[in-house]
Design a protein around this motif. Structure first.
Motif, mmCIF file in Angstrom:
data_model
loop_
_atom_site.group_PDB
_atom_site.id
_atom_site.type_symbol
_atom_site.label_atom_id
_atom_site.label_comp_id
_atom_site.label_asym_id
_atom_site.label_seq_id
_atom_site.Cartn_x
_atom_site.Cartn_y
_atom_site.Cartn_z
ATOM 1 N N VAL A 178 -43.691 -2.704 -10.842
ATOM 2 C CA VAL A 178 -43.021 -1.424 -10.976
ATOM 3 C C VAL A 178 -43.549 -0.522 -9.867
ATOM 4 C CG1 VAL A 178 -44.739 -0.680 -12.698
ATOM 5 C CG2 VAL A 178 -42.567 0.539 -12.500
ATOM 6 N N GLU A 206 -37.167 8.057 -10.536
ATOM 7 C CA GLU A 206 -36.970 6.862 -11.364
ATOM 8 C C GLU A 206 -37.654 5.692 -10.686
ATOM 9 O OE1 GLU A 206 -35.738 6.424 -14.248
ATOM 10 O OE2 GLU A 206 -34.701 8.318 -14.653
ATOM 11 N N LYS A 207 -38.389 4.918 -11.453
ATOM 12 C CA LYS A 207 -39.140 3.810 -10.870
ATOM 13 C C LYS A 207 -38.246 2.585 -10.654
ATOM 14 C CE LYS A 207 -42.696 6.294 -10.811
ATOM 15 N NZ LYS A 207 -41.796 7.451 -10.608
ATOM 16 N N VAL A 209 -38.106 -1.442 -10.905
ATOM 17 C CA VAL A 209 -38.751 -2.556 -11.596
ATOM 18 C C VAL A 209 -38.170 -3.859 -11.042
ATOM 19 C CG1 VAL A 209 -39.097 -3.714 -13.805
ATOM 20 C CG2 VAL A 209 -39.105 -1.229 -13.688
ATOM 21 N N GLY A 230 -33.382 -0.126 -9.857
ATOM 22 C CA GLY A 230 -33.933 1.215 -9.971
ATOM 23 C C GLY A 230 -32.999 2.227 -9.337
ATOM 24 N N ASP A 231 -33.573 3.347 -8.913
ATOM 25 C CA ASP A 231 -32.795 4.403 -8.262
ATOM 26 C C ASP A 231 -33.370 4.701 -6.886
ATOM 27 O OD1 ASP A 231 -31.214 4.569 -10.422
ATOM 28 O OD2 ASP A 231 -31.816 6.587 -11.032
ATOM 29 N N ARG A 248 -29.181 7.570 -7.004
ATOM 30 C CA ARG A 248 -28.096 6.591 -7.101
ATOM 31 C C ARG A 248 -28.690 5.219 -7.383
ATOM 32 N NH1 ARG A 248 -25.144 6.705 -1.648
ATOM 33 N NH2 ARG A 248 -25.745 8.864 -1.526
ATOM 34 N N ASP A 249 -27.850 4.291 -7.843
ATOM 35 C CA ASP A 249 -28.341 2.964 -8.209
ATOM 36 C C ASP A 249 -28.851 2.196 -6.996
ATOM 37 O OD1 ASP A 249 -27.808 3.336 -10.865
ATOM 38 O OD2 ASP A 249 -25.831 2.395 -10.796
ATOM 39 N N LYS B 2 -26.030 5.673 -16.596
ATOM 40 C CA LYS B 2 -27.272 6.003 -15.900
ATOM 41 C C LYS B 2 -28.432 6.098 -16.882
ATOM 42 C CE LYS B 2 -27.670 7.125 -12.118
ATOM 43 N NZ LYS B 2 -27.990 6.246 -10.991
ATOM 44 N N ASN B 5 -29.576 2.645 -17.926
ATOM 45 C CA ASN B 5 -30.407 2.015 -16.895
ATOM 46 C C ASN B 5 -31.816 2.587 -16.908
ATOM 47 O OD1 ASN B 5 -28.344 0.407 -16.082
ATOM 48 N ND2 ASN B 5 -27.717 1.730 -14.374
ATOM 49 N N SER B 6 -31.915 3.923 -17.046
ATOM 50 C CA SER B 6 -33.232 4.560 -17.050
ATOM 51 C C SER B 6 -34.052 4.084 -18.232
ATOM 52 C CB SER B 6 -33.065 6.083 -17.103
ATOM 53 O OG SER B 6 -32.367 6.513 -15.961
ATOM 54 N N ARG B 9 -35.369 0.630 -17.661
ATOM 55 C CA ARG B 9 -36.496 0.587 -16.730
ATOM 56 C C ARG B 9 -37.778 1.081 -17.389
ATOM 57 N NH1 ARG B 9 -32.527 1.915 -13.000
ATOM 58 N NH2 ARG B 9 -32.877 4.138 -13.191
ATOM 59 N N ALA B 12 -39.124 -1.580 -19.409
ATOM 60 C CA ALA B 12 -39.783 -2.589 -18.574
ATOM 61 C C ALA B 12 -41.181 -2.142 -18.178
ATOM 62 C CB ALA B 12 -38.944 -2.873 -17.339
ATOM 63 N N VAL B 13 -41.307 -0.846 -17.849
ATOM 64 C CA VAL B 13 -42.629 -0.306 -17.477
ATOM 65 C C VAL B 13 -43.591 -0.436 -18.647
ATOM 66 C CG1 VAL B 13 -43.887 1.755 -16.826
ATOM 67 C CG2 VAL B 13 -41.683 1.272 -15.770
ATOM 68 N N LEU B 16 -44.582 -4.043 -19.171
ATOM 69 C CA LEU B 16 -45.611 -4.477 -18.223
ATOM 70 C C LEU B 16 -46.985 -3.979 -18.658
ATOM 71 C CD1 LEU B 16 -43.949 -3.980 -14.722
ATOM 72 C CD2 LEU B 16 -44.770 -6.114 -15.682
#
Lengths: 368, 100
Positions: A178, A206-207, A209, A230-231, A248-249, B2, B5-6, B9, B12-13, B16
């Protein structure tokens, strides 16, 4: 003529001399054992390269003079901090210095390593393992595996990685990470490139991954798949810093393989970076950078000589970056880690651009 | 979309982090992996792993190129880069240190 000392005194003198010799020997033995048995080890490794390029349009120059020192600081079988600098002579004669990576690795157990800091992107195989000049069998990287290319270069964040044996001969390896992700560059209202050098800032908040999974059904064959999600956001436009652009993606997909049979080495890799559209952005339209290569290399004459052939097809949203390349090479191995490389590239790009110029390349590389 | 997706993620963080925490709890408390000691097959295993793994990316370097302590750091580096298991790393190190 002086009289000899009594026998008893001679024996005592001899005994003292033997004791001193023993003390010296023990001291030397302790000194020798010190560097063998210390818990901490400091080590300098790295690689260096020098090269010459001659293009068909007449431009030629000694275009490569760099060295990459790698510092290893290890404590027992638990911790390794490693840092690599990239030091190179620029076209204007100045010296460019960059931190390629600097990360602490903690060996949690036999199957898991935790890493933190700046690390080489775990996506694919070329960036992680093949790009050092003494390892790469051709004088240049495949198109799309450099800056503003299709393959991410580095990341700042955390990673977990390791390997698990399956039976006697098979194995899987994994890497998950990440990180902050890339930054985007706009130019003339278009997305110019994806900057993946690895940053301590994250403007999109936004991170990213991602990771890579490989299967080795036999030790000589490795098959890998990679991905990251991620973004990303535009932070530079027409060469000036830019703030407030919407996120954005950002998506990366990759696949790779390598196979070795005696002195025949075959490998290939596909990778793409996809940037989504973003309404309201200074650069609304996204883009996709995509590249793949296949390479074969064969060592002969007692592995002192090596022939190499590579094909690469790099597609970019910008015609001046897009490039198709055949590259052939002949290497002489001065030692296993000191290589003299001669290559010729047949390049097909946008007419008038450097990406369209065929060229000779000569390089000497040394890994230490 | 969006937001989905956030959330994924973030999951996922957190995943981990949990994986790391669990793995750390299972780690060798001594901080050093035990050497194989008198394992008679370690040299052979190390030679086999060295030949199969190292050559997959680069030319084979001469074991005599470095001292014992230098090989320790180099093998630790390759343990990370090549995703070697701890046992593989110890086997390769034993082979290199006995061959230099």
């Amino acid at each position: 003529m002086a009289a000899s000392p009594p026998a008893g005194q001679q024996i005592e003198t001899l005994r003292i001399a033997v004791d001193r010799a023993n003390q010296t020997a023990n001291s030397a033995r302790r000194s020798a054992d010190e560097w063998r048995n210390t818990r901490a080890v400091t080590h300098l490794a790295g690689y260096a390269a020098a090269g010459y390029a001659s293009q068909d349009n007449g431009a030629d120059s000694f275009d490569v003079a760099n060295f990459n020192p790698i510092f290893h600081f290890q404590y027992a079988d638990r911790v390794l901090w490693e840092s690599e600098l990239e030091v190179e002579v620029e076209e204007d004669g100045s010296t460019g210095v960059a931190l390629e990576y600097s990360a602490i690795n903690i060996f949690v157990n036999d199957y898991l390593t935790f890493g933190a800091g700046k690390f080489v992107s775990p996506i694919g195989n070329f960036r992680q393992n093949i790009h050092p000049a003494w390892i790469n069998k051709l004088p240049s990287a495949p198109p799309g595996f450099g800056h503003d290319g299709a393959a991410p270069l580095a990341e700042v964040g955390f990673q977990l990685r390791g390997g698990l044996p399956i039976g006697d001969r098979s194995k899987v390896t994994y890497t998950g990470y990440v990180g902050n992700g890339p930054k985007l560059e706009g130019e003339d209202g278009e997305l110019h490139g994806v900057d993946t050098d690895g940053f301590t800032g994250d403007p999109d908040d936004e991170k990213v991954v991602g990771g890579r999974l490989t299967l080795l059904p036999v030790p000589s064959l490795e098959i890998g798949v990679s991905g990251a999600f991620g973004d990303a956001a535009v932070v530079e436009n027409d060469g000036l810093d830019f703030e407030g652009d919407p996120a954005r993606d950002y998506e990366v997909l990759g696949a790779d393989f390598s196979y070795r049979w005696h002195t025949l080495d075959l490998r290939g890799e596909y990778v793409q970076q996809d940037i989504g559209d973003a309404a309201g952005s200074i650069v609304p339209e996204g883009g996709k950078w995509e590249t793949w290569y296949l390479q074969g290399a064969y060592q002969f004459a007692e592995a002192k000589w090596e022939g190499v052939l590579r094909y690469t097809d790099f597609d970019s949203p910008h015609p001046d970056q897009t490039q198709e390349q055949w590259s052939v090479g002949l290497n002489y191995l001065l030692t296993p880690n000191a290589i003299l490389k001669l290559g010729y590239e047949f390049n097909d790009g946008l007419a008038g651009e450097e990406t369209d110029e065929d060229r000779w390349l000569l390089q000497v590389a040394y890994g230490y | 979309m969006k937001r989905t997706n956030s959330s994924a993620r973030r999951c996922a963080v957190v995943g981990l982090a949990l994986a790391l925490t669990g793995a750390a709890a299972a780690a060798d408390p001594a901080g050093t992996a035990a050497p194989a000691g008198n394992d008679p097959s370690q040299f052979a295993r190390g030679a086999q792993t060295w030949a199969a793994t190292c050559a997959r990316c680069h030319n084979m370097r001469d074991p005599k190129e470095l001292r014992d302590d230098q090989w320790r750091a180099v093998v630790a580096h390759m343990r990370v880069r090549a995703n070697l298991t701890g046992q593989e790393a110890r086997d390769v190190l034993a082979f290199l240190q006995e061959s230099n």
